[in-house]
Write an enzyme that holds these catalytic residues in place. Structure first.
Site, short mmCIF file in Angstrom:
data_model
loop_
_atom_site.label_atom_id
_atom_site.label_comp_id
_atom_site.label_asym_id
_atom_site.label_seq_id
_atom_site.Cartn_x
_atom_site.Cartn_y
_atom_site.Cartn_z
N SER A 96 0.87 -1.19 0.00
CA SER A 96 0.00 0.00 0.00
C SER A 96 0.90 1.23 0.00
O SER A 96 1.56 1.52 1.01
CB SER A 96 -0.91 0.01 1.23
OG SER A 96 -1.81 -1.07 1.20
N LYS A 171 -7.32 1.68 -2.60
CA LYS A 171 -6.86 1.20 -1.29
C LYS A 171 -6.85 2.33 -0.27
O LYS A 171 -7.20 2.13 0.90
CB LYS A 171 -5.46 0.60 -1.42
CG LYS A 171 -4.86 0.10 -0.08
CD LYS A 171 -5.74 -0.96 0.58
CE LYS A 171 -5.25 -1.35 1.97
NZ LYS A 171 -3.99 -2.09 1.96
N LYS A 239 0.61 5.29 8.36
CA LYS A 239 1.20 5.58 7.05
C LYS A 239 0.12 5.72 5.99
O LYS A 239 0.14 6.65 5.18
CB LYS A 239 2.20 4.47 6.69
CG LYS A 239 2.84 4.59 5.32
CD LYS A 239 2.12 3.77 4.25
CE LYS A 239 2.18 2.28 4.53
NZ LYS A 239 1.54 1.48 3.45
#
Length: 292
Positions: A96, A171, A239
């Site tokens: 990701s 995502k 993150k």
């Protein structure tokens, strides 16, 4: 597609590699930690000694590493995927990362004769173990079709969502929804416990109605048990929410709930809780209400 290389054998990468072995693929895996490659070897894969060794005979290369700089590190340079994989090899990045980085690296891959797909996954550790991940894929439609058997070995819901970078954009949206849901569930359980409700019964009935969700199903019991062993670490969700807020700012889109939850997650990571499962947001909800 017979020979698969998997770079990054962590919480998600290792069970994905094992599922590929179980599906009949020849799998070579590389990880900085030897213990992880040993586990793959025990499951029937091959423990590669380097990225170059892992990808030399690969029809497809899957990278599953934590962040944008990590992907750049494993694919670039003389020792990386692009310099050592055969021309025509499929590169499936299941990490990701930032959508803009995914688009740039897709261009670099194409220039090296490598066929790129950004294919981040959702479903957590258990989804990876069970081979039922949701996979959102960006890239060329023909390359997506060629990757079908590989992706089907590790996922259940597999959708081509557009050109390179699109998988990472979807995502980011996924991580926004999940984070807000975890925070809402945390607050709801604190609320229920404050009133002495039978929380097991409450979650059962809530799960059968409009409040039901995968988050409730997978994270509710962890909160009730105060068990925050990592399936997906808060540090990684931090993150990802950074990616969400940065990309939203670039697009001129307001994400007020996402921004608020991002601050809560950042605070937990800053106080040393980044190694907890992201359901560990419940700890903060308890503390905010003066409860344990």
């Amino acid at each position: 597609m017979k020979n698969i290389a998997v770079i990054g054998l962590g919480i998600m990468g290792l069970p994905m590699a094992v599922n590929l072995v179980n599906a009949g693929f020849t799998v070579a895996g590389y990880n900085r930690s030897q213990a992880a490659t040993d586990k793959l070897a025990a499951a029937g894969g091959r423990a590669a000694t380097s990225i170059a060794d892992a990808v030399k005979d690969a029809d497809a290369v899957i990278t599953m590493v934590p962040d944008s700089p990590d992907v750049e590190a494993v694919v670039g340079g003389d020792a990386g995927v692009f310099a050592n994989a055969r021309k025509g090899t499929l590169w499936i990045d299941a990490s990701s990362i930032r959508p803009d980085v995914a688009k740039r690296l897709a261009g670099d891959a194409a220039a090296a004769g490598i066929r790129p797909l950004d294919a981040p996954v959702s479903g957590g550790e258990q989804g990876a173990i069970d081979g039922v991940l949701s996979i959102m894929v960006g890239g060329d439609a023909g390359d997506f079709a060629d990757a079908a058997d590989v992706l089907s070995a590790v996922g259940r819901t597999i959708v081509h969502v557009g050109p390179s970078g699109s998988g990472q954009t979807v995502k980011a949206a996924n991580q926004l929804i999940v984070a807000v849901n975890i925070q809402a569930l945390s607050e709801a359980i604190v609320f229920l416990e404050a009133y002495g409700v039978d929380t097991d019964a409450a979650l059962k009935v809530l799960g059968g109605g409009l409040a039901g969700s995968k988050v409730l199903d997978q994270k509710g019991q962890k909160m009730l048990d105060r068990n925050f062993d990592p399936g997906f670490r808060l540090a990684l969700h931090n993150k990802d929410l950074g990616i969400v807020t940065a990309a939203a700012r670039e697009a001129g889109v307001a994400v007020p709930l996402g921004a608020a939850v991002a601050q809560l997650v950042t605070a937990m990571v800053a106080q040393g809780d980044g190694g907890l499962d992201h359901s560990g947001l419940f700890k903060q909800a308890l503390a905010t209400s003066g409860r344990q």
